[in-house]
Design an enzyme around this catalytic site. Structure first.
Site, PDB file in Angstrom:
ATOM      1  N   ASP A  46       0.842  -1.204   0.000  1.00 21.09           N
ATOM      2  CA  ASP A  46       0.000   0.000   0.000  1.00 21.09           C
ATOM      3  C   ASP A  46       0.877   1.254   0.000  1.00 21.09           C
ATOM      4  O   ASP A  46       0.377   2.374  -0.075  1.00 21.09           O
ATOM      5  CB  ASP A  46      -1.009  -0.011   1.159  1.00 21.09           C
ATOM      6  CG  ASP A  46      -0.353   0.050   2.531  1.00 21.09           C
ATOM      7  OD1 ASP A  46       0.886  -0.045   2.618  1.00 21.09           O
ATOM      8  OD2 ASP A  46      -1.098   0.186   3.522  1.00 21.09           O
ATOM      9  N   SER A  47       2.191   1.062   0.030  1.00 17.14           N
ATOM     10  CA  SER A  47       3.120   2.178  -0.180  1.00 17.14           C
ATOM     11  C   SER A  47       2.914   2.781  -1.571  1.00 17.14           C
ATOM     12  O   SER A  47       3.441   3.857  -1.866  1.00 17.14           O
ATOM     13  CB  SER A  47       4.573   1.707  -0.017  1.00 17.14           C
ATOM     14  OG  SER A  47       4.820   0.557  -0.804  1.00 17.14           O
ATOM     15  N   ASP A  85      -1.108  -6.313  -0.338  1.00 17.41           N
ATOM     16  CA  ASP A  85      -1.137  -5.631   0.959  1.00 17.41           C
ATOM     17  C   ASP A  85      -2.546  -5.098   1.209  1.00 17.41           C
ATOM     18  O   ASP A  85      -3.050  -4.287   0.423  1.00 17.41           O
ATOM     19  CB  ASP A  85      -0.137  -4.458   0.873  1.00 17.41           C
ATOM     20  CG  ASP A  85       0.373  -4.021   2.217  1.00 17.41           C
ATOM     21  OD1 ASP A  85       0.045  -4.652   3.235  1.00 17.41           O
ATOM     22  OD2 ASP A  85       1.135  -3.031   2.236  1.00 17.41           O
ATOM     23  N   LYS A 114      -1.016  -9.449   3.055  1.00 16.50           N
ATOM     24  CA  LYS A 114      -0.309  -8.952   4.249  1.00 16.50           C
ATOM     25  C   LYS A 114      -1.239  -7.997   4.970  1.00 16.50           C
ATOM     26  O   LYS A 114      -1.963  -7.229   4.324  1.00 16.50           O
ATOM     27  CB  LYS A 114       0.982  -8.223   3.856  1.00 16.50           C
ATOM     28  CG  LYS A 114       1.694  -7.582   5.058  1.00 16.50           C
ATOM     29  CD  LYS A 114       3.062  -7.048   4.700  1.00 16.50           C
ATOM     30  CE  LYS A 114       3.073  -5.649   4.131  1.00 16.50           C
ATOM     31  NZ  LYS A 114       2.459  -4.605   4.993  1.00 16.50           N
ATOM     32  N   GLU A 116      -1.492  -5.476   8.793  1.00 15.73           N
ATOM     33  CA  GLU A 116      -0.744  -4.912   9.910  1.00 15.73           C
ATOM     34  C   GLU A 116      -1.434  -5.202  11.237  1.00 15.73           C
ATOM     35  O   GLU A 116      -2.664  -5.258  11.294  1.00 15.73           O
ATOM     36  CB  GLU A 116      -0.625  -3.384   9.741  1.00 15.73           C
ATOM     37  CG  GLU A 116       0.093  -2.976   8.473  1.00 15.73           C
ATOM     38  CD  GLU A 116       0.210  -1.451   8.308  1.00 15.73           C
ATOM     39  OE1 GLU A 116      -0.204  -0.702   9.223  1.00 15.73           O
ATOM     40  OE2 GLU A 116       0.710  -1.025   7.251  1.00 15.73           O
ATOM     41  N   GLU A 179       8.991  -3.878  11.026  1.00 15.58           N
ATOM     42  CA  GLU A 179       9.378  -2.553  10.513  1.00 15.58           C
ATOM     43  C   GLU A 179       9.895  -1.680  11.657  1.00 15.58           C
ATOM     44  O   GLU A 179       9.195  -1.443  12.646  1.00 15.58           O
ATOM     45  CB  GLU A 179       8.176  -1.893   9.823  1.00 15.58           C
ATOM     46  CG  GLU A 179       8.521  -0.523   9.243  1.00 15.58           C
ATOM     47  CD  GLU A 179       7.600  -0.052   8.133  1.00 15.58           C
ATOM     48  OE1 GLU A 179       6.697  -0.796   7.719  1.00 15.58           O
ATOM     49  OE2 GLU A 179       7.818   1.083   7.662  1.00 15.58           O
TER      50      GLU A 179
HETATM   51  O1  KIV Z   1       3.483  -1.080   1.738  1.00 15.43           O
HETATM   52  C1  KIV Z   1       4.661  -1.466   1.810  1.00 15.43           C
HETATM   53  O2  KIV Z   1       5.469  -1.247   0.915  1.00 15.43           O
HETATM   54  C2  KIV Z   1       5.065  -2.204   3.005  1.00 15.43           C
HETATM   55  C3  KIV Z   1       6.521  -2.516   3.173  1.00 15.43           C
HETATM   56  C4  KIV Z   1       7.266  -1.310   3.570  1.00 15.43           C
HETATM   57  C5  KIV Z   1       6.737  -3.638   4.095  1.00 15.43           C
HETATM   58  O3  KIV Z   1       4.252  -2.527   3.819  1.00 15.43           O
END
Ligand code: KIV
Length: 261
Positions: A46-47, A85, A114, A116, A179
């Protein structure tokens, strides 16, 4: 056709004492590079909110964005394990909606999702695992809670992090991102749990490392956390190339005879 890596392959590699590499990918360009480089895992992170969408954080990213990018990364790769994510809001409201959204990631071509969090996501992880959805955990600094932590910091003690990591592993995650967890604590967690850890700013003792494609390749010159190593300076090189192009167009240096029909 190359065989796509599986969760079992990833765990076996870490089990053999080999380090895992994970890099984000959002589009065909980044996905193909990540695959060609032999990286183990492509994280459709989600970055994407900060790297491609120009947002200040990841909170505005939604399922529609994530499924769009996941489908492209899965379609343009053959070998790398693709993880989607789960964006902010897609698993925090209720479990039924969360499982539905995770299923959508797998339908878009991801092999796993993934998400959090620690204790609060344990029942959800159990439910997803029962439903056949592999889950990667994410502890330490969790960017979707940036309004709680007031920026990039870890607001949990060593004991809380250890307990979270152990409970996530028991609940069925296949790996955990750590992280900005201090190196020593990341080492302790890595030793004490049965699934691989993948660090970002968590020192050298985790089972693997993850970096954001745009950060490690120099697309984001203003983002300079201590943990980041830049392996390429895209911004500087691209800017110089674009300036040269403008100069040549204006000065008549481009196109030449060799570029003309
Ligand atoms: O969204 C992302 O890129 C991440 C990584 C930094 C682990 O969660």
């Amino acid at each position: 056709m190359a065989k796509r890596a599986t969760i079992r392959d990833i765990q076996a590699k870490a089990g053999d004492g080999q380090k895992l590499s994970m890099v984000t990918a959002y589009d065909a360009f980044s996905a193909r590079l990540v695959e060609q480089a032999g990286i183990d895992i492509a994280l459709v992170g989600d970055s994407v909110g900060t790297t491609l969408q120009g947002r200040p954080d990841t909170l505005g990213v939604n399922m529609q964005h994530m499924l769009y990018h996941t489908e492209i990364v899965a379609r343009t790769t053959e070998r790398v394990l693709v993880i989607g994510d789960m964006p902010f809001g897609s698993y925090q409201v209720n479990e039924d909606e969360a499982v539905h959204n995770a299923v959508e990631f797998l339908k878009a071509g991801a092999q796993a999702v993934k998400l959090e969090g620690g204790a609060s996501v344990l029942p959800l992880i159990e439910r997803m695992s029962d439903a056949g959805i592999p889950v990667m955990g994410h502890l330490g600094y969790t960017p979707q809670s940036t309004n709680i932590t007031s920026g990039p910091r870890v607001n949990k003690s060593r004991d809380e992090l250890m307990e979270d990591a152990e409970s996530l592993a028991d609940a069925g995650v296949f790996a955990i991102v750590l992280e900005m967890v201090p190196s020593k604590i990341a080492q302790e967690i890595t030793k004490s749990i049965s699934v691989p850890t993948i660090g970002i700013g968590a020192g050298p003792h985790t089972n693997g490392q993850v970096l954001v494609f745009h950060d490690m390749l120099g697309f984001s010159p203003d983002f300079n956390p201590k943990f980041l190593k830049r392996y390429f300076d895209f911004h500087e090189q691209a800017l110089a190339a674009l300036k040269k192009y403008k100069e040549e167009v204006e000065g008549g240096g481009y196109p030449g005879e060799e570029h003309s029909y």
